[in-house]
Design a protein around this motif. Structure first.
Motif, mmCIF file in Angstrom:
data_model
loop_
_atom_site.group_PDB
_atom_site.id
_atom_site.type_symbol
_atom_site.label_atom_id
_atom_site.label_comp_id
_atom_site.label_asym_id
_atom_site.label_seq_id
_atom_site.Cartn_x
_atom_site.Cartn_y
_atom_site.Cartn_z
ATOM 1 N N ASP A 140 -5.006 -30.023 7.462
ATOM 2 C CA ASP A 140 -5.748 -29.259 8.466
ATOM 3 C C ASP A 140 -5.686 -27.787 8.103
ATOM 4 O OD1 ASP A 140 -3.188 -28.431 9.245
ATOM 5 O OD2 ASP A 140 -3.088 -29.800 10.944
ATOM 6 N N VAL A 141 -5.940 -26.915 9.074
ATOM 7 C CA VAL A 141 -6.011 -25.474 8.791
ATOM 8 C C VAL A 141 -4.695 -24.921 8.279
ATOM 9 C CG1 VAL A 141 -7.873 -25.059 10.427
ATOM 10 C CG2 VAL A 141 -5.492 -24.968 11.220
ATOM 11 N N SER A 174 2.706 -27.318 17.215
ATOM 12 C CA SER A 174 1.698 -26.927 16.233
ATOM 13 C C SER A 174 0.277 -27.099 16.753
ATOM 14 C CB SER A 174 1.857 -27.786 14.974
ATOM 15 O OG SER A 174 1.688 -29.164 15.306
ATOM 16 N N GLY A 175 0.120 -27.875 17.817
ATOM 17 C CA GLY A 175 -1.199 -28.224 18.318
ATOM 18 C C GLY A 175 -1.711 -29.539 17.761
ATOM 19 N N ARG A 176 -0.995 -30.111 16.792
ATOM 20 C CA ARG A 176 -1.388 -31.440 16.298
ATOM 21 C C ARG A 176 -1.135 -32.471 17.377
ATOM 22 N NH1 ARG A 176 1.662 -29.554 12.077
ATOM 23 N NH2 ARG A 176 0.378 -28.606 10.427
ATOM 24 N N TRP A 184 -3.373 -45.282 15.363
ATOM 25 C CA TRP A 184 -2.891 -43.919 15.493
ATOM 26 C C TRP A 184 -4.057 -42.985 15.171
ATOM 27 C CZ3 TRP A 184 1.473 -44.832 11.393
ATOM 28 C CH2 TRP A 184 2.446 -45.692 11.920
ATOM 29 N N ARG A 185 -4.419 -42.128 16.101
ATOM 30 C CA ARG A 185 -5.490 -41.170 15.845
ATOM 31 C C ARG A 185 -4.885 -39.778 15.859
ATOM 32 N NH1 ARG A 185 -10.626 -41.218 15.204
ATOM 33 N NH2 ARG A 185 -10.743 -43.438 15.729
ATOM 34 N N LEU A 186 -5.060 -39.086 14.745
ATOM 35 C CA LEU A 186 -4.503 -37.748 14.575
ATOM 36 C C LEU A 186 -5.579 -36.700 14.821
ATOM 37 C CD1 LEU A 186 -1.504 -37.885 13.698
ATOM 38 C CD2 LEU A 186 -2.808 -39.746 12.648
ATOM 39 N N GLY A 187 -5.201 -35.631 15.520
ATOM 40 C CA GLY A 187 -6.153 -34.567 15.786
ATOM 41 C C GLY A 187 -5.434 -33.236 15.975
ATOM 42 N N ARG A 188 -6.132 -32.314 16.575
ATOM 43 C CA ARG A 188 -5.566 -30.993 16.795
ATOM 44 C C ARG A 188 -6.257 -30.353 17.998
ATOM 45 N NH1 ARG A 188 -2.582 -28.010 13.093
ATOM 46 N NH2 ARG A 188 -2.218 -25.883 13.819
ATOM 47 N N GLU A 189 -5.457 -29.720 18.830
ATOM 48 C CA GLU A 189 -6.014 -29.016 19.987
ATOM 49 C C GLU A 189 -6.096 -27.520 19.712
ATOM 50 O OE1 GLU A 189 -3.600 -29.925 23.342
ATOM 51 O OE2 GLU A 189 -4.459 -31.922 23.593
#
Length: 332
Positions: free
Chosen positions: A34-35, A255-257, A327-332
Motif C-alpha cells: 500500500d502507500v 496504521s489504518g489497515r 480475509w479482506r484487507l483494506g485501508r481506512e
C-alpha cells in the motif's frame, strides 16, 4: 510429524502476496502493498524448518478438531472415544500430532491458488473414521479465501480452522493493544479455569466480549472479569450472529489497515496471544512478546461433541464437510 524441509509456495494478486508452507499447510507471510510499501501482517517463524518440528500453531491448518475437547474424550452413537491429551487432561487442536504437525501434499497449484491434501487414518489421535481433507488458499486483489473440505468412511467429528495471528501494523511491530476489533456476536461461550466451555451461552452485554462496536483491545482488558483471568486475556469462542456466509469480525490497526473476516462457521475464537514470551522469532527477526498478534479462528464451538445444545460438528460417512473463510484487507 513432518521432518522434511517444508516447501514454500508464494501466491500473488494485485497488492498482496501470500506465502504458505507444506508443513501444517500453514500461512507464513501475508504481505500487503500500500502507500507505506510492503508490510507483512501475520506472525510467522523466521526459520521455515520450525514448522516441520513444532510450529506452535502459527498460521497452521488445525484439525481434526480445532480448540478443546474436555477430558480428551467424546461419545458418538453411544461409543466413547478417547483422543490424545496434550493440554493437561484435555485435547487441544487435534491432539499431540494434530494436522498442524503434518506434511501436507500439494494437490493442485496455480499463480493465485494452491490446494493441500492430507489423509488421516482411522484411529488417528483416537478419532474414528479415515478422513481425507483438503484446504485451498486462493488470493485475489485485497483478499484471501480459505476453503476446507473433508470426507470420512465412518461417522466422526470435524472442526477445521486456520490459526494465523494478525498484526495490521506489521509483524514484529509490538503488541496489538491499540488495534480496534469488532465482532458480530451477541453471545459467547464462557469457560472454566481449564478453558473448557461450561455449556452456557452468555450475553456479551457488560462483558469484555461486547465487541459489537469497534473496541480498542486494551480497553476490553480493562474489565474486572473472571473470564479474562481464565484466558489471560481473551481466549474465547464468540457466537457469530446469523447463518451462512456472513461478517465475523473487523480488525483495524493504528496504521489504518483493516481486515474483514467472513465465514460460514457458527463461532470464532478470539485469542489475544498471551503466551508469546520472546522465544518465537518472527520472519523479521523480532522476538514475539505478549499480544504480538491476535487470532480470529472461525470454527465450530469448542468441545461441541460433549454439548448436545451446541451446533453439531459431526461428519457422517458419505457426507462432505465444506466450509469457507475469507480475509479482506483494506485501508481506512
Amino acid at each position: 510429524m513432518p521432518r522434511t524441509t517444508p516447501t514454500s509456495i508464494e501466491l500473488t494478486a494485485e497488492g498482496l502476496l501470500l506465502e504458505v508452507v507444506t508443513a501444517g499447510a500453514a500461512v507464513r507471510r501475508l504481505v500487503v502493498s500500500d502507500v507505506e510499501g510492503d508490510t507483512n501482517v501475520v506472525l510467522g517463524h523466521r526459520d521455515p524448518m520450525t514448522y516441520a518440528v513444532d510450529g506452535g500453531y502459527l498460521g497452521a491448518t488445525i484439525g481434526r478438531f480445532g480448540n478443546r475437547l474436555a477430558g480428551a474424550r467424546f461419545t458418538l452413537d453411544g461409543v466413547e472415544h478417547r483422543v490424545a491429551a496434550n493440554e493437561g487432561r484435555n485435547a487441544l487442536h487435534g491432539g499431540l500430532e494434530g494436522f498442524d504437525r503434518r506434511d501436507w501434499t500439494v494437490e493442485e497449484q496455480g499463480a493465485s491458488h494452491v490446494r493441500f491434501g492430507l489423509h488421516s487414518p482411522d484411529g488417528d489421535q483416537g478419532f474414528p473414521g479415515a478422513l481425507d481433507v483438503s484446504v485451498t488458499y486462493t488470493v485475489a486483489p485485497g483478499s484471501v479465501r480459505i476453503d476446507y473440505e473433508a470426507t470420512t468412511d465412518a461417522d466422526t467429528v470435524v472442526s477445521l480452522t486456520n490459526h494465523s495471528y494478525f498484526n495490521l501494523d506489521g509483524e514484529g511491530s509490538g503488541p496489538v493493544d491499540a488495534h480496534r476489533l469488532m465482532v458480530s456476536a451477541d453471545t459467547f461461550t464462557p469457560v472454566d479455569a481449564e478453558l473448557i466451555p461450561t455449556g452456557e451461552l452468555r450475553d456479551v452485554t457488560g462483558t469484555p466480549f461486547d465487541l459489537r462496536r469497534p473496541t480498542v483491545v486494551a480497553d476490553a482488558f480493562s474489565h474486572h472479569d473472571e473470564q479474562l483471568v481464565h484466558g489471560q486475556g481473551i481466549d474465547h469462542n464468540l457466537v457469530v450472529r446469523g447463518v451462512g456466509m456472513r461478517h465475523v469480525a473487523t480488525l483495524r490497526g493504528t496504521s489504518g489497515r483493516t481486515l474483514e473476516v467472513t465465514s460460514d462457521q457458527p463461532g470464532v475464537q478470539v485469542y489475544t496471544g498471551a503466551h508469546f514470551d520472546g522465544t518465537v522469532i518472527g520472519t523479521s527477526g523480532t522476538a514475539y512478546g505478549p499480544r504480538a498478534g491476535i487470532a480470529l479462528e472461525t470454527q465450530g464451538f469448542p468441545d461441541a461433541p460433549n454439548h448436545a445444545d451446541f451446533p453439531s460438528t459431526r461428519l457422517r460417512s458419505g457426507d462432505r464437510h465444506a466450509s469457507t473463510t475469507t480475509w479482506r484487507l483494506g485501508r481506512e
